[in-house]
Write a protein that holds these residues in place. Structure first.
Motif, PDB file in Angstrom:
ATOM      1  N   SER A 157       0.827  -1.198   0.000  1.00 23.85           N
ATOM      2  CA  SER A 157       0.000   0.000   0.000  1.00 23.85           C
ATOM      3  C   SER A 157       0.865   1.253   0.000  1.00 23.85           C
ATOM      4  CB  SER A 157      -0.930   0.002   1.218  1.00 23.85           C
ATOM      5  OG  SER A 157      -0.197   0.122   2.429  1.00 23.85           O
ATOM      6  N   ILE A 158       2.125   1.098   0.403  1.00 23.07           N
ATOM      7  CA  ILE A 158       3.037   2.239   0.367  1.00 23.07           C
ATOM      8  C   ILE A 158       3.183   2.747  -1.064  1.00 23.07           C
ATOM      9  CG2 ILE A 158       5.430   2.955   0.738  1.00 23.07           C
ATOM     10  CD1 ILE A 158       5.535   1.069   3.097  1.00 23.07           C
ATOM     11  N   SER A 159       3.306   1.816  -2.013  1.00 27.23           N
ATOM     12  CA  SER A 159       3.388   2.245  -3.405  1.00 27.23           C
ATOM     13  C   SER A 159       2.010   2.612  -3.945  1.00 27.23           C
ATOM     14  CB  SER A 159       4.003   1.144  -4.269  1.00 27.23           C
ATOM     15  OG  SER A 159       3.204  -0.018  -4.270  1.00 27.23           O
ATOM     16  N   ILE A 160       0.988   1.926  -3.460  1.00 20.37           N
ATOM     17  CA  ILE A 160      -0.364   2.205  -3.942  1.00 20.37           C
ATOM     18  C   ILE A 160      -0.800   3.622  -3.588  1.00 20.37           C
ATOM     19  CG2 ILE A 160      -2.798   1.600  -3.634  1.00 20.37           C
ATOM     20  CD1 ILE A 160      -1.902  -1.320  -3.366  1.00 20.37           C
ATOM     21  N   VAL A 161      -0.481   4.062  -2.360  1.00 20.95           N
ATOM     22  CA  VAL A 161      -0.913   5.398  -1.957  1.00 20.95           C
ATOM     23  C   VAL A 161      -0.196   6.478  -2.745  1.00 20.95           C
ATOM     24  CG1 VAL A 161      -1.533   4.666   0.362  1.00 20.95           C
ATOM     25  CG2 VAL A 161       0.763   5.539  -0.057  1.00 20.95           C
ATOM     26  N   ILE A 162       0.997   6.177  -3.254  1.00 23.74           N
ATOM     27  CA  ILE A 162       1.661   7.133  -4.125  1.00 23.74           C
ATOM     28  C   ILE A 162       0.866   7.277  -5.419  1.00 23.74           C
ATOM     29  CG2 ILE A 162       3.743   7.532  -5.513  1.00 23.74           C
ATOM     30  CD1 ILE A 162       5.332   6.277  -3.235  1.00 23.74           C
ATOM     31  N   GLY A 163       0.402   6.148  -5.937  1.00 28.25           N
ATOM     32  CA  GLY A 163      -0.463   6.200  -7.111  1.00 28.25           C
ATOM     33  C   GLY A 163      -1.745   6.963  -6.831  1.00 28.25           C
ATOM     34  N   MET A 164      -2.291   6.799  -5.637  1.00 28.82           N
ATOM     35  CA  MET A 164      -3.497   7.528  -5.271  1.00 28.82           C
ATOM     36  C   MET A 164      -3.243   9.029  -5.222  1.00 28.82           C
ATOM     37  SD  MET A 164      -5.037   5.027  -2.287  1.00 28.82           S
ATOM     38  CE  MET A 164      -6.314   6.228  -1.861  1.00 28.82           C
ATOM     39  N   GLY A 165      -2.026   9.415  -4.809  1.00 35.22           N
ATOM     40  CA  GLY A 165      -1.686  10.835  -4.805  1.00 35.22           C
ATOM     41  C   GLY A 165      -1.736  11.412  -6.209  1.00 35.22           C
ATOM     42  N   PHE A 166      -1.197  10.675  -7.173  1.00 33.23           N
ATOM     43  CA  PHE A 166      -1.265  11.117  -8.570  1.00 33.23           C
ATOM     44  C   PHE A 166      -2.713  11.127  -9.056  1.00 33.23           C
ATOM     45  CE2 PHE A 166       3.246   9.679  -8.588  1.00 33.23           C
ATOM     46  CZ  PHE A 166       3.819  10.856  -9.060  1.00 33.23           C
ATOM     47  N   ALA A 167      -3.508  10.158  -8.609  1.00 32.62           N
ATOM     48  CA  ALA A 167      -4.913  10.088  -9.025  1.00 32.62           C
ATOM     49  C   ALA A 167      -5.691  11.307  -8.547  1.00 32.62           C
ATOM     50  CB  ALA A 167      -5.560   8.808  -8.495  1.00 32.62           C
ATOM     51  N   ILE A 168      -5.525  11.645  -7.277  1.00 30.17           N
ATOM     52  CA  ILE A 168      -6.256  12.781  -6.708  1.00 30.17           C
ATOM     53  C   ILE A 168      -5.794  14.091  -7.336  1.00 30.17           C
ATOM     54  CG2 ILE A 168      -6.648  14.089  -4.582  1.00 30.17           C
ATOM     55  CD1 ILE A 168      -6.469  11.391  -3.081  1.00 30.17           C
ATOM     56  N   ALA A 169      -4.476  14.232  -7.533  1.00 31.74           N
ATOM     57  CA  ALA A 169      -3.953  15.447  -8.160  1.00 31.74           C
ATOM     58  C   ALA A 169      -4.474  15.592  -9.580  1.00 31.74           C
ATOM     59  CB  ALA A 169      -2.429  15.422  -8.152  1.00 31.74           C
ATOM     60  N   THR A 170      -4.481  14.488 -10.326  1.00 29.24           N
ATOM     61  CA  THR A 170      -4.961  14.537 -11.710  1.00 29.24           C
ATOM     62  C   THR A 170      -6.460  14.821 -11.761  1.00 29.24           C
ATOM     63  OG1 THR A 170      -3.257  12.921 -12.312  1.00 29.24           O
ATOM     64  CG2 THR A 170      -5.001  13.306 -13.909  1.00 29.24           C
ATOM     65  N   ALA A 171      -7.214  14.257 -10.819  1.00 27.92           N
ATOM     66  CA  ALA A 171      -8.657  14.542 -10.756  1.00 27.92           C
ATOM     67  C   ALA A 171      -8.899  16.025 -10.522  1.00 27.92           C
ATOM     68  CB  ALA A 171      -9.301  13.710  -9.652  1.00 27.92           C
ATOM     69  N   THR A 172      -8.129  16.619  -9.613  1.00 30.66           N
ATOM     70  CA  THR A 172      -8.271  18.047  -9.329  1.00 30.66           C
ATOM     71  C   THR A 172      -7.935  18.884 -10.552  1.00 30.66           C
ATOM     72  OG1 THR A 172      -7.733  17.727  -6.991  1.00 30.66           O
ATOM     73  CG2 THR A 172      -7.453  19.940  -7.881  1.00 30.66           C
ATOM     74  N   ARG A 216       0.838  14.415 -18.964  1.00 28.93           N
ATOM     75  CA  ARG A 216       2.069  14.789 -18.258  1.00 28.93           C
ATOM     76  C   ARG A 216       2.175  14.049 -16.930  1.00 28.93           C
ATOM     77  NH1 ARG A 216       0.648  20.169 -19.839  1.00 28.93           N
ATOM     78  NH2 ARG A 216      -0.120  20.560 -17.714  1.00 28.93           N
ATOM     79  N   ASN A 217       1.073  14.005 -16.211  1.00 27.14           N
ATOM     80  CA  ASN A 217       1.071  13.338 -14.917  1.00 27.14           C
ATOM     81  C   ASN A 217       1.341  11.848 -15.061  1.00 27.14           C
ATOM     82  OD1 ASN A 217       0.366  15.853 -14.039  1.00 27.14           O
ATOM     83  ND2 ASN A 217      -1.670  15.310 -13.307  1.00 27.14           N
ATOM     84  N   LEU A 218       0.808  11.249 -16.129  1.00 27.93           N
ATOM     85  CA  LEU A 218       1.002   9.818 -16.327  1.00 27.93           C
ATOM     86  C   LEU A 218       2.476   9.480 -16.548  1.00 27.93           C
ATOM     87  CD1 LEU A 218       0.002   6.963 -16.678  1.00 27.93           C
ATOM     88  CD2 LEU A 218      -0.541   7.477 -19.062  1.00 27.93           C
ATOM     89  N   LYS A 219       3.175  10.295 -17.306  1.00 24.27           N
ATOM     90  CA  LYS A 219       4.601  10.038 -17.544  1.00 24.27           C
ATOM     91  C   LYS A 219       5.374  10.023 -16.228  1.00 24.27           C
ATOM     92  CE  LYS A 219       4.600  12.137 -22.161  1.00 24.27           C
ATOM     93  NZ  LYS A 219       5.114  13.275 -22.986  1.00 24.27           N
ATOM     94  N   ILE A 220       5.062  10.985 -15.365  1.00 25.32           N
ATOM     95  CA  ILE A 220       5.779  11.084 -14.097  1.00 25.32           C
ATOM     96  C   ILE A 220       5.402   9.933 -13.165  1.00 25.32           C
ATOM     97  CG2 ILE A 220       6.117  12.511 -12.038  1.00 25.32           C
ATOM     98  CD1 ILE A 220       5.583  14.961 -13.851  1.00 25.32           C
ATOM     99  N   SER A 221       4.109   9.637 -13.090  1.00 23.79           N
ATOM    100  CA  SER A 221       3.669   8.567 -12.192  1.00 23.79           C
ATOM    101  C   SER A 221       4.170   7.209 -12.659  1.00 23.79           C
ATOM    102  CB  SER A 221       2.140   8.559 -12.088  1.00 23.79           C
ATOM    103  OG  SER A 221       1.535   8.202 -13.317  1.00 23.79           O
ATOM    104  N   PHE A 222       4.225   6.998 -13.973  1.00 22.78           N
ATOM    105  CA  PHE A 222       4.711   5.726 -14.513  1.00 22.78           C
ATOM    106  C   PHE A 222       6.160   5.487 -14.100  1.00 22.78           C
ATOM    107  CE2 PHE A 222       6.438   2.804 -17.625  1.00 22.78           C
ATOM    108  CZ  PHE A 222       5.390   1.929 -17.884  1.00 22.78           C
ATOM    109  N   ALA A 223       7.002   6.505 -14.277  1.00 26.42           N
ATOM    110  CA  ALA A 223       8.413   6.367 -13.913  1.00 26.42           C
ATOM    111  C   ALA A 223       8.577   6.188 -12.410  1.00 26.42           C
ATOM    112  CB  ALA A 223       9.193   7.592 -14.384  1.00 26.42           C
ATOM    113  N   THR A 224       7.795   6.933 -11.638  1.00 24.10           N
ATOM    114  CA  THR A 224       7.904   6.867 -10.180  1.00 24.10           C
ATOM    115  C   THR A 224       7.518   5.499  -9.651  1.00 24.10           C
ATOM    116  OG1 THR A 224       7.392   9.236  -9.998  1.00 24.10           O
ATOM    117  CG2 THR A 224       7.123   7.887  -8.012  1.00 24.10           C
ATOM    118  N   MET A 225       6.389   4.973 -10.106  1.00 26.09           N
ATOM    119  CA  MET A 225       5.918   3.698  -9.571  1.00 26.09           C
ATOM    120  C   MET A 225       6.729   2.526 -10.108  1.00 26.09           C
ATOM    121  SD  MET A 225       1.788   4.213  -9.228  1.00 26.09           S
ATOM    122  CE  MET A 225       1.670   2.747  -8.199  1.00 26.09           C
ATOM    123  N   ALA A 226       7.316   2.670 -11.293  1.00 20.36           N
ATOM    124  CA  ALA A 226       8.203   1.627 -11.798  1.00 20.36           C
ATOM    125  C   ALA A 226       9.429   1.515 -10.900  1.00 20.36           C
ATOM    126  CB  ALA A 226       8.616   1.928 -13.237  1.00 20.36           C
TER     127      ALA A 226
END
Length: 449
Positions: free
Chosen positions: A283-298, A318-328
């Protein structure tokens, strides 16, 4: 009473200013869950299984609250992006009342269903009773959780991601301290076992909710309460129209998790405990994805509210490129260090072996999870909650139900059951890319296709 207009154009919203605090807040929450498991672990693997089972059901019954906050996020973001803070206030109040009614209803129903619900995971005897009591206690405190969920979602939708973090951090610190004291007993405080962990979590929810309420009522938040009517049938219908598909998505998601955990439990307590711990670790990595999800929703919601659909789309990519690299990268770190991480939580050799295998498999799907989180956040922020619901159902049916049933029927090891997660995320990430590229989400808020 007047209220300040948004201070910046939606196009200038910063991903890191929105996602960063949200990620930190979610990480703190994950640390609390991990700390609770670590504290309870000294009571034995059965106690850990009891807590995991109750937590899973509790998260499932919260689907009503989470679905409503999906509507809150979209509506507040659109109102704020369109320079309509008074409408954002009406949405906050309406959402708070609806979630309060839903939470009160759960308080009447869950005490009667708690034992059979947690019992589906194979718990027996005293652990079954304690797990059911744990769930019941959490549900009664859910009234407080519902308000803090609404106000937190609304603040993030308006662009304030920092306030929910530091307020929640106070509750998290108190949660951990109370959990240790109530589980094992300190001074005049009796040792309550796993019940103490439930009470500690509930009290922390209450504390954070009260702090938020006082700050909101005293005009200390970005979203300020105004003297105005908020209960309007058209507004309620829109909230329900956005929230209902989100609720279906949450229902499918939780049913898939519970069904998956039930199948895992058929392989024994060790496999079940490993899965429960593994989900919390990951969930540590999942919540990082959730942070990108909430930011992108806003960002999506505010840009659409301001009449800037092209900027909304560009921000999502733009957000997807950053989140993809981060979560990888995070997936790589978790996978390489799977045994070291698992050893911190459990000493049982068999449980640890299962946990390591699960961690490696889920680490593999981290990049695909970034697609689900980021593009899913964009769709929800646009008011399109139907597409994520359809995608979730498809991934659940094809990736988990069918494959898991086949693997179990073939009497394959639990490692194959864990591996079904990979198929689930391959399906969902491909569907999200297709749906987002079509672009129908740009007109979803006003009832478009």
């Amino acid at each position: 009473m007047s209220s300040p207009l948004p201070s910046k154009s939606p196009a200038r919203l910063s991903l890191f200013k929105l996602a960063g605090p949200t990620i930190v807040g979610n990480l703190l929450l994950s640390v609390v869950h991990l700390a609770a498991i670590r504290i309870v672990a000294a009571l034995g693997s059965d106690a850990v299984a009891a807590v995991i089972a109750a937590d899973r059901i509790y998260m499932a019954v919260q689907l009503i609250v989470f679905s409503i906050t999906a509507g809150t996020t979209a509506m507040v973001a659109h109102a704020w992006g369109g320079n309509k803070p008074e409408e954002a206030d009406r949405v906050v109040k309406l959402s708070a009342v609806v979630t309060l009614i839903a939470s009160a209803s759960l308080c009447l129903v869950i005490p009667w269903l708690a034992r059979p619900l947690v019992g589906i995971f194979g718990l027996q005897g005293d652990m079954l009773d304690q797990s059911a009591l744990y769930l019941t206690v959490l549900v009664f405190f859910n009234i407080f959780f519902s308000f803090l969920a609404v106000i937190s979602a609304a603040l993030r939708a308006a662009g304030d991601a920092m306030t929910p973090v530091w307020v929640a951090a106070i509750g998290n610190v108190i949660n951990i301290a109370l959990a240790y004291a109530l589980v094992y007993g300190v001074g005049i405080i009796p040792a309550l076992g796993i019940l103490g962990a439930a009470i500690a979590a509930g009290l922390s929810y209450a504390l954070v909710a009260i702090i938020f309420y006082l700050m909101w009522r005293n005009q200390r938040l970005l979203l300020k309460p105004l003297r105005q009517r908020f209960w309007e049938s058209a507004r309620l219908r829109k909230l329900i129209r956005i929230a209902l598909p989100a609720g279906i998505e949450q229902f499918v998601f939780n049913v898939s998790i519970i069904a998956f955990m039930w199948v895992v439990s058929l392989y024994g307590t060790e496999a079940f405990t490993a899965y429960g711990i593994g989900v919390n670790v990951l969930s540590i990595s999942i919540v990082i994805g959730m942070g990108f999800a909430i930011a992108t929703a806003t960002m999506t919601g505010q840009n659409l509210g301001a009449g800037q659909p092209d900027e909304a789309e560009q921000a999502a990519w733009r957000n997807l490129k950053i989140s993809f690299a981060t979560m990888a990268l995070i997936g790589l770190v978790l996978g390489v260090n799977a045994r070291v991480i698992g050893s911190f939580f459990i000493n049982d050799a068999l449980v640890l072996d299962y946990l390591v295998a699960l961690t490696i498999m889920v680490a593999v799907v981290q990049p695909m999870m970034s697609i689900e989180f980021t593009l899913g956040g964009a769709l929800r922020g646009a008011g399109d909650t139907r597409s994520p619901a359809r995608i979730m159902a498809t991934g659940f049916l094809l990736g988990r139900v069918i494959l898991t049933a086949v693997f179990y029927w073939l009497e394959l090891s639990v490692h194959w059951i864990y591996a079904a997660l990979i198929a689930d995320y391959i399906i969902k990430s491909a569907m999200y890319m297709h749906v987002f590229r079509k672009g129908n989400w740009k007109t979803a808020y006003n009832g478009g296709p």
